[in-house]
Design a protein around this motif. Sequence first.
Motif, PDB file in Angstrom:
ATOM      1  N   ILE A  17       0.836  -1.198   0.000  1.00 29.57           N
ATOM      2  CA  ILE A  17       0.000   0.000   0.000  1.00 29.57           C
ATOM      3  C   ILE A  17       0.872   1.251   0.000  1.00 29.57           C
ATOM      4  O   ILE A  17       0.602   2.218  -0.718  1.00 29.57           O
ATOM      5  CB  ILE A  17      -0.947  -0.002   1.216  1.00 29.57           C
ATOM      6  CG1 ILE A  17      -1.948  -1.150   1.095  1.00 29.57           C
ATOM      7  CG2 ILE A  17      -1.686   1.323   1.333  1.00 29.57           C
ATOM      8  CD1 ILE A  17      -2.807  -1.350   2.327  1.00 29.57           C
ATOM      9  N   ASN A  20       2.282   1.729  -3.422  1.00 22.56           N
ATOM     10  CA  ASN A  20       1.259   2.176  -4.369  1.00 22.56           C
ATOM     11  C   ASN A  20       0.873   3.639  -4.159  1.00 22.56           C
ATOM     12  O   ASN A  20       0.635   4.378  -5.108  1.00 22.56           O
ATOM     13  CB  ASN A  20       0.005   1.298  -4.245  1.00 22.56           C
ATOM     14  CG  ASN A  20       0.217  -0.101  -4.793  1.00 22.56           C
ATOM     15  OD1 ASN A  20       0.942  -0.292  -5.763  1.00 22.56           O
ATOM     16  ND2 ASN A  20      -0.403  -1.089  -4.164  1.00 22.56           N
ATOM     17  N   GLY A  21       0.794   4.059  -2.898  1.00 23.27           N
ATOM     18  CA  GLY A  21       0.355   5.420  -2.597  1.00 23.27           C
ATOM     19  C   GLY A  21       1.411   6.484  -2.823  1.00 23.27           C
ATOM     20  O   GLY A  21       1.113   7.681  -2.878  1.00 23.27           O
ATOM     21  N   GLY A  61      -7.197  -2.228   5.047  1.00 25.04           N
ATOM     22  CA  GLY A  61      -5.884  -2.265   4.404  1.00 25.04           C
ATOM     23  C   GLY A  61      -5.649  -3.582   3.696  1.00 25.04           C
ATOM     24  O   GLY A  61      -5.123  -3.619   2.580  1.00 25.04           O
ATOM     25  N   VAL A  64      -7.772  -3.527   0.557  1.00 27.95           N
ATOM     26  CA  VAL A  64      -7.181  -2.651  -0.452  1.00 27.95           C
ATOM     27  C   VAL A  64      -6.054  -3.364  -1.180  1.00 27.95           C
ATOM     28  O   VAL A  64      -5.932  -3.307  -2.406  1.00 27.95           O
ATOM     29  CB  VAL A  64      -6.656  -1.348   0.201  1.00 27.95           C
ATOM     30  CG1 VAL A  64      -5.750  -0.583  -0.770  1.00 27.95           C
ATOM     31  CG2 VAL A  64      -7.823  -0.464   0.633  1.00 27.95           C
ATOM     32  N   SER A  65      -5.234  -4.054  -0.423  1.00 26.05           N
ATOM     33  CA  SER A  65      -4.100  -4.758  -1.002  1.00 26.05           C
ATOM     34  C   SER A  65      -4.549  -5.895  -1.916  1.00 26.05           C
ATOM     35  O   SER A  65      -3.919  -6.182  -2.935  1.00 26.05           O
ATOM     36  CB  SER A  65      -3.207  -5.298   0.114  1.00 26.05           C
ATOM     37  OG  SER A  65      -2.123  -6.019  -0.407  1.00 26.05           O
ATOM     38  N   LYS A  74      -5.414   1.923  -7.828  1.00 19.64           N
ATOM     39  CA  LYS A  74      -4.763   1.435  -6.607  1.00 19.64           C
ATOM     40  C   LYS A  74      -3.935   2.544  -5.961  1.00 19.64           C
ATOM     41  O   LYS A  74      -3.871   2.653  -4.720  1.00 19.64           O
ATOM     42  CB  LYS A  74      -3.891   0.220  -6.923  1.00 19.64           C
ATOM     43  CG  LYS A  74      -3.285  -0.436  -5.696  1.00 19.64           C
ATOM     44  CD  LYS A  74      -2.914  -1.900  -5.930  1.00 19.64           C
ATOM     45  CE  LYS A  74      -4.120  -2.795  -5.856  1.00 19.64           C
ATOM     46  NZ  LYS A  74      -3.792  -4.232  -5.753  1.00 19.64           N
ATOM     47  N   SER A  78      -4.791   3.787  -2.221  1.00 16.55           N
ATOM     48  CA  SER A  78      -3.701   3.628  -1.251  1.00 16.55           C
ATOM     49  C   SER A  78      -3.311   4.966  -0.640  1.00 16.55           C
ATOM     50  O   SER A  78      -3.094   5.067   0.579  1.00 16.55           O
ATOM     51  CB  SER A  78      -2.483   2.994  -1.934  1.00 16.55           C
ATOM     52  OG  SER A  78      -2.774   1.694  -2.386  1.00 16.55           O
ATOM     53  N   TYR A  81      -6.058   6.110   1.801  1.00 16.46           N
ATOM     54  CA  TYR A  81      -5.996   5.244   2.988  1.00 16.46           C
ATOM     55  C   TYR A  81      -4.809   5.623   3.882  1.00 16.46           C
ATOM     56  O   TYR A  81      -4.954   5.800   5.093  1.00 16.46           O
ATOM     57  CB  TYR A  81      -5.886   3.787   2.547  1.00 16.46           C
ATOM     58  CG  TYR A  81      -5.601   2.809   3.658  1.00 16.46           C
ATOM     59  CD1 TYR A  81      -6.635   2.263   4.412  1.00 16.46           C
ATOM     60  CD2 TYR A  81      -4.297   2.421   3.953  1.00 16.46           C
ATOM     61  CE1 TYR A  81      -6.368   1.354   5.438  1.00 16.46           C
ATOM     62  CE2 TYR A  81      -4.025   1.517   4.977  1.00 16.46           C
ATOM     63  CZ  TYR A  81      -5.062   0.988   5.713  1.00 16.46           C
ATOM     64  OH  TYR A  81      -4.793   0.102   6.724  1.00 16.46           O
TER      65      TYR A  81
END
Length: 266
Positions: A17, A20-21, A61, A64-65, A74, A78, A81
């Motif tokens: 995450i 990705n974020g 979480g 999301v993953s 994504k 991410s 989140y």
Amino acid sequence: MSKEQKEGFTRQKLDEIIENGAGIIGSVSSTALGFLVAGPVGGFVGAAVSSPITSILKRLGSEVSDQIMAPREKTRVSATYLKSAIMIKERLDAGEEPRKDGFFDFKDNDRPSAETVLEGMLQKAKNEHEEKKLEYYSAFLTNITFDDSIDFQKSITLIKIIDRLSYQQLCILSYISDLNQINFENWGKLFQDEEKAQTHLDFYFEIAELFELSLLKQFNGKLLGGFKNGELTQIGSKLFQLMNLNQIPETDKNLVENKINLIENL
């Protein structure tokens, strides 16, 4: 699976995450999010560990993953989140307590309201093409965690409204909040009679929609078929607070001011 293996698996998902974020919020230290990994692997002791919101963040979480999304989707989810988790942790560490109205409790045959609200906002983030809005999505999720004046149904309604708003409309709300009140005295006639004003109809409609959504109201009389002045309504002010719209950059609010001045001088 042993406890250590579960925590290692959670750490791996959290690292995914974070990676990705990074495309939106930049680099984030996994140590800062250690409260989302219980026990020695998390290596974290503090108020956030025992908070009811933490277990909900962990579950979301993991989801999301695991979800199959396009790469940019994504990234958006991410980033939203992660920003929310960091802001929630900061407030918990500062001694603030989450709401205690049952928002985090499991109900008969239903999951906690908080989980539904957080997931709903993350779903909106996934499809949000105006990525400037995402940090304000995170602010909403953070503030709703601590504000018991907004019950579950109001939260769902606000999410629907937020989804409809453009980033420019968030800037308009922030700009008008700074002024307290604003006049549009001549705009009805201007947009009806002046051909040059037609090129700014998009901006006019953005403001008109804020009235339609009950985020703005007229404060001094009403104009049939239009608006001649405006200020934030009660729900508009609450949305302003929950989304931290006071943090809209001055440069973006200046664009709103410039547009209004341009229309006024037609």
